[in-house]
Enzyme design. Structure first.
Site, PDB file in Angstrom:
ATOM      1  CB  CYS A   1      10.941  -4.288  -2.982  1.00  0.00           C
ATOM      2  SG  CYS A   1      12.518  -3.768  -3.707  1.00  0.00           S
ATOM      3  CB  CYS A  33       9.722  -1.209  -4.473  1.00  0.00           C
ATOM      4  SG  CYS A  33       9.838  -2.014  -6.058  1.00  0.00           S
ATOM      5  N   GLY A  44     -19.305   4.738  -3.039  1.00  0.00           N
ATOM      6  CA  GLY A  44     -18.749   6.081  -3.109  1.00  0.00           C
ATOM      7  C   GLY A  44     -19.446   7.090  -2.225  1.00  0.00           C
ATOM      8  CB  CYS A  76      12.946  -0.933  -7.968  1.00  0.00           C
ATOM      9  SG  CYS A  76      13.486  -1.304  -6.288  1.00  0.00           S
ATOM     10  CB  CYS A 135      13.442  -5.626  -6.917  1.00  0.00           C
ATOM     11  SG  CYS A 135      12.082  -4.574  -7.440  1.00  0.00           S
TER      12      CYS A 135
END
Lengths: 235, 263, 292
Positions: free
Chosen positions: C274, C268, C34, C243, C246
């Site tokens: 997808c 998606c 970080g 979606c 899909c």
């Protein structure tokens, strides 16, 4: 029981640096004491140093020599050499002061100006206000003024706020600088009564009163300030 | 009647603090102690060293010599300049406050009043939005900022309001010592009076110790118990505020006092 | 034209010295999860804002055996993704893919793929502004000090402002996180929907900011916690429909405008995810129309 206030061999000179360092001796060898339940009055013409003596006893002016011994907090304190912190503690608990003019704080209502010395000592706001109200009504200050800041009051009204503020606590020593100067007869009578009550309660009072009537009514003793004039000491 | 004797030890001990800028004196050999609940005014004209002194005391400027020690909440005195920077910064945002003359220096001008007040709470780990907001709202009330301004940015505030917001932002963590640099500096007199009265009340109610740098003797009289008069980097007089103002001894103090305009 | 007759780029465009410098920065970043490590960012043959930081990181970690996937938003087929993929094909001659599962290195501009990443994979983020405290503190000297001393109250000021203004934390991307309980980090323009995927991820996550000259990292299996308030806990976006192609739920959706009469569909954002689902036989309510 020690005497509440003993002043001994105090001297005060002003040095005016803006006028070439000229030295103005005000008083020398000031010695007196004030007992409990006694009202001593500083006497003498204007300019004799009455006010300077009172201010030294309050710690507002410094003293160049001598001692101002105060009975404070189960001991004795010399105000001449005391630290600022001690002087403030003495003012909170031991020496009360009614000045000639009220120094007002913006926006603080009259009743809180009067109650402040009590709340500073830990009294609850409600009780302090109640006692302030009682004093203000006794001094005949119209109730509609209590919630207003005293800055715009007349001289007499401000004076009464000032008196109430000085008398509200039971400080063992109370200094009075012309407390009745701008009061009418009725209110002068009230103040005389209040001073009598303080005496009965054992307060040591030291004051300046130009008003002969009041002076005669309250004074147990006149301290002639002219005896402390610098010329005399030099002679 | 209670005669409390709390604070029998000083909060801050300043010992022979000097700051030189090259060969020029910022301030020289300043010593004093400050007790809890005590307000000390540092007065003097521009260039007298009062701001240098304030910065040396508040860890914003390392003194050339001398020590400043502070009594931490555990009662132990610590030399400020021997503490780690992390500890100093923590002290600054919890136990101390610093009120700048220009509120823009002490506020975040682009975040809301509420967040300005809440920042110190979040900095010490407060993680409850509702509590932070309630505390911020309470503090805005105490400094007389209307509650409906809580989501406004200080950019939209008047000078007096900004200054009051800065005070709230500093006092929210209940500090024991607050430094103020000309807190009423740029304000109109009526706004000044309000601020002074407010400060006076807060200092009294919270038992705050404060060091107030000002060139305005009226501010010093109203707020402070004790005074330090500075000239050319030196302390020329020190003592009880009303004694210094009513019975000044040093030539410079006499000049200063005699220069006050009477209304 | 034969390769012997013209000057060639060094493998993966950057010279070896530069790559070593960047790898040192990456290693330091991995060692201090970080923490923003400064590095001597190079000029790249693309403008700032197009992923110069991510490209330098990728160039420094990629080897001849790697398989690269590049996504912009979730898509493999947008300009930025296509260009960067082509760039590495040209300068490193490596294999490329659009399948998350096949890639060893995935460079991304925003999204983290829906398919969970595996050990051995590296996710490289392109970062525009690495400093999460920049919003409220413009001084770099001060923000570095704040990181050093772990003074992160300011991050919550930002979230406080969100709630005060919108009634909830309205930050939806670049949502600040605390890494391994220590450094607060900006996950770059990643939608906060993907923040939970960073937490304890088996993959190595590397972040490169070219213009700002910073590299930081999240080693595998590192705690990544999104900042929040007790009474306003961190939440990811919820979509109220699956979606359209899909039928996937629990995925990040893009809105696609279909016509100028208000027609639209949600699909998606992760195109590879997808496609895989559709190949596996999943359908959405607009699969038919899309097929035509």
């Amino acid at each position: 029981m020690p005497t509440p206030l003993v002043v001994s061999e105090v001297a005060k000179t002003f040095t005016m640096h803006l006028r070439g360092g000229v030295r103005l001796p005000v008083v020398v060898n000031v010695s007196f004491s004030v007992g409990a339940g006694e009202c001593a009055v500083l006497g003498g013409p204007s300019g004799a140093g009455k006010s300077s003596i009172l201010k030294m006893v309050y710690g507002n002016y410094s003293a160049d020599e001598g001692q101002i011994i105060i009975k404070h907090d189960h001991g004795l304190i010399d105000l001449v050499t005391a630290t600022p912190r001690t002087v403030l503690a003495v003012r909170r608990d031991t020496i009360g002061y009614v000045s000639q003019f009220l120094r007002t704080v913006p926006r603080v209502p009259a009743i809180d100006v009067v109650a402040e010395p009590l709340s500073a000592r830990g009294v609850s706001t409600t009780e302090a206000r109640d006692r302030a109200a009682a004093l203000l009504s006794r001094l005949n200050l119209p109730e509609r003024l209590w919630s207003l800041p005293p800055a715009t009051f007349s001289g007499g009204e401000q004076q009464r706020v000032n008196i109430a503020r000085g008398f509200i606590t039971n400080h063992p020593i109370l200094l009075l600088d012309e407390p009745t100067a701008s009061l009418d007869k009725t209110n002068r009578e009230v103040v005389i009564e209040m001073i009598d009550e303080k005496k009965k309660a054992g307060t040591a009072l030291l004051g300046i009163f130009h008003d002969q009537e009041v002076r005669e009514a309250v004074a147990d003793r006149i301290i002639d300030v002219t005896q402390f004039a610098p010329g005399k000491a030099a002679a | 009647m209670t005669t409390s004797r709390s604070g029998d030890e000083p909060l801050l001990k300043v010992s022979s603090v000097s700051k030189y800028y090259g060969t020029r004196i910022g301030c020289e050999n300043v010593s004093f102690e400050l007790w809890p609940g005590e307000v000390l005014a540092v007065v003097g004209e521009s260039g007298s060293g009062k701001t240098t002194l304030l910065n040396c005391l508040s860890t914003r400027l390392m003194p050339t010599s001398g020590t400043v020690s502070y009594r931490m909440r555990d009662g132990i005195f610590r030399d400020l300049y021997r503490m780690s920077e992390a500890e100093r910064r923590f002290l600054m945002r919890t136990d101390w406050g610093f009120v700048h003359q220009n509120p823009a220096d002490g506020l975040r001008m682009t975040v809301s009043a509420g967040a300005n007040v809440g920042e110190r709470l979040m900095a010490i780990g407060d993680r409850h939005y509702g509590n932070i907001r309630a505390t911020a709202s309470d503090w805005l009330g105490r400094v007389e900022i209307p509650g409906d301004r809580i989501d406004d940015e200080p950019r939209a505030f008047s000078g007096g309001m900004r200054q009051r917001l800065q005070i709230a932002r500093n006092l929210v963590t209940g500090p024991r010592l607050v430094f103020m640099d000309e807190p009423t500096g740029g304000l109109d007199v009526s706004v000044q009076a309000r601020l002074l009265d407010l400060l006076r009340g807060l200092v009294h109610d919270m038992g705050l110790a404060a060091i107030v740098v000002t060139h305005d003797l009226a501010v010093a009289r109203l707020l402070s118990h004790r005074m330090i008069v500075m000239k050319d980097g030196h302390v020329v007089e020190t003592g009880l505020t009303d004694r210094i103002l009513d019975d000044p001894h040093a030539p410079y103090t006499q000049l200063l006092v005699s220069s006050i305009l009477q209304v | 034209m034969s390769t012997e007759t013209i000057a060639r780029y060094n493998f993966a465009y950057l010279d070896e010295q530069t790559k070593r410098m960047i790898r040192r920065a990456i290693l330091k970043g991995i060692a201090i999860p970080g923490y923003q490590v400064p590095f001597a960012s190079r000029e790249m043959p693309m403008p700032y804002g197009w992923g110069t930081g991510g490209v330098q990181v990728t160039a420094s970690v990629i080897g001849p055996g790697d398989v690269l996937k590049v996504i912009d938003q979730g898509a493999d087929d947008t300009t930025n993704a296509v260009s960067i993929r082509a760039f590495f094909q040209k300068v490193a001659e490596i294999a490329v893919t659009t399948h998350t599962g096949e890639a060893t290195i995935i460079q991304t501009r925003h999204r983290i793929p829906e398919k969970p990443l595996q050990e051995g994979q590296i996710l490289v983020y392109q970062v525009p502004i690495p400093e999460p405290l920049r919003f409220l503190e413009p001084r770099e000297t001060e923000t570095r000090k704040m990181h050093a001393l772990e003074e992160y109250g300011l991050m919550h000021v930002k979230l406080y402002e969100d709630i005060a203004k919108h009634g909830h934390i309205a930050t939806t991307y670049a949502y600040p996180v605390k890494v391994e309980g220590r450094y607060v980090m900006d996950p770059s323009p990643t939608p906060k929907f993907d923040n939970p995927k960073m937490h304890m991820s088996p993959a190595l996550q590397l972040f490169g900011a070219g213009r700002e000259k910073r590299i930081y990292a999240i080693p595998p299996y590192t705690r990544v916690e999104s900042l929040d308030f007790e009474d306003h806990p961190f939440e990811i976006q919820k979509f109220d429909q699956p979606c359209a192609l899909c039928g996937g739920t629990d995925v990040y959706l893009d809105e696609v405008i279909l016509d100028d009469r208000g027609g639209r569909m949600f699909v998606c954002s992760d195109t590879d995810h997808c496609e895989e689902r559709r190949e596996a036989g999943h359908t959405g309510h607009m699969s038919e129309e899309a097929a035509q």
